[in-house]
Design a protein around this motif. Structure first.
Motif, PDB file in Angstrom:
ATOM      1  N   THR A  19       0.849  -1.190   0.000  1.00 49.61           N
ATOM      2  CA  THR A  19       0.000   0.000   0.000  1.00 49.61           C
ATOM      3  C   THR A  19       0.885   1.241   0.000  1.00 49.61           C
ATOM      4  O   THR A  19       2.074   1.169   0.290  1.00 49.61           O
ATOM      5  N   GLY A  20       0.295   2.376  -0.309  1.00 48.92           N
ATOM      6  CA  GLY A  20       1.012   3.652  -0.272  1.00 48.92           C
ATOM      7  C   GLY A  20       2.208   3.660  -1.207  1.00 48.92           C
ATOM      8  O   GLY A  20       2.129   3.210  -2.341  1.00 48.92           O
ATOM      9  N   TRP A  21       3.326   4.176  -0.695  1.00 49.63           N
ATOM     10  CA  TRP A  21       4.535   4.273  -1.507  1.00 49.63           C
ATOM     11  C   TRP A  21       5.099   2.905  -1.835  1.00 49.63           C
ATOM     12  O   TRP A  21       5.752   2.729  -2.873  1.00 49.63           O
ATOM     13  N   ASP A  22       4.874   1.917  -0.980  1.00 45.69           N
ATOM     14  CA  ASP A  22       5.304   0.552  -1.301  1.00 45.69           C
ATOM     15  C   ASP A  22       4.597   0.050  -2.556  1.00 45.69           C
ATOM     16  O   ASP A  22       5.188  -0.644  -3.376  1.00 45.69           O
ATOM     17  N   PHE A  23       3.326   0.390  -2.700  1.00 46.52           N
ATOM     18  CA  PHE A  23       2.571   0.004  -3.890  1.00 46.52           C
ATOM     19  C   PHE A  23       3.180   0.643  -5.138  1.00 46.52           C
ATOM     20  O   PHE A  23       3.360  -0.016  -6.170  1.00 46.52           O
ATOM     21  N   VAL A  24       3.513   1.933  -5.035  1.00 44.14           N
ATOM     22  CA  VAL A  24       4.110   2.656  -6.176  1.00 44.14           C
ATOM     23  C   VAL A  24       5.457   2.026  -6.543  1.00 44.14           C
ATOM     24  O   VAL A  24       5.725   1.742  -7.714  1.00 44.14           O
TER      25      VAL A  24
END
Length: 128
Positions: A19-24
């Protein structure tokens, strides 16, 4: 990078949900970059240069990476870049089989690139 995309799509996507920046970061590393590198290869790398002899050298990277990851994992608080490399969780026999399988996949995927390399290389030779 093709293997990176395939491993994430078919093995890791069901295991973790970033999720969040990990997803990006995950999307860029595992989906965008594999496609971008193939596009770069198609557009900018000289074609008609792949040889069967290079298949052997293509086995080196996954093997070195696997050995490095298995050795480093316990030193990095049992962190492994891919869960199938975790010896404590799966045992050394299973991890060895996993490493051999991924190395085999490297060779198969590399061999798949031979056809387009020959076709595109022939197209350039005829034009030039």
């Amino acid at each position: 990078m093709t293997i990176t995309g395939l491993v994430d799509t078919f093995i890791l996507a069901g295991i973790r949900k970033p999720t969040g920046w990990d997803f990006v970061a995950n999307a860029l590393l595992h989906y965008v970059m594999p496609m971008a590198i193939v596009a770069y290869w198609v557009l900018f790398v000289s074609k008609g240069t792949l040889t069967i002899g290079r298949l052997g050298s293509m086995r080196v990277f996954p093997l070195v990476y696997a050995v490095y990851s298995v050795i480093r994992g316990p030193m990095a608080n049992d962190w492994y870049p891919y869960p199938f490399l975790d010896v404590a969780q799966h045992g050394s026999g299973t991890v060895l089989v996993n490493c051999i399988a991924v190395t085999g996949e490297f060779v198969v995927v590399a061999a798949i690139y031979f056809g387009p390399d020959r076709v595109l290389g022939g197209m350039r030779l005829r034009r030039g």
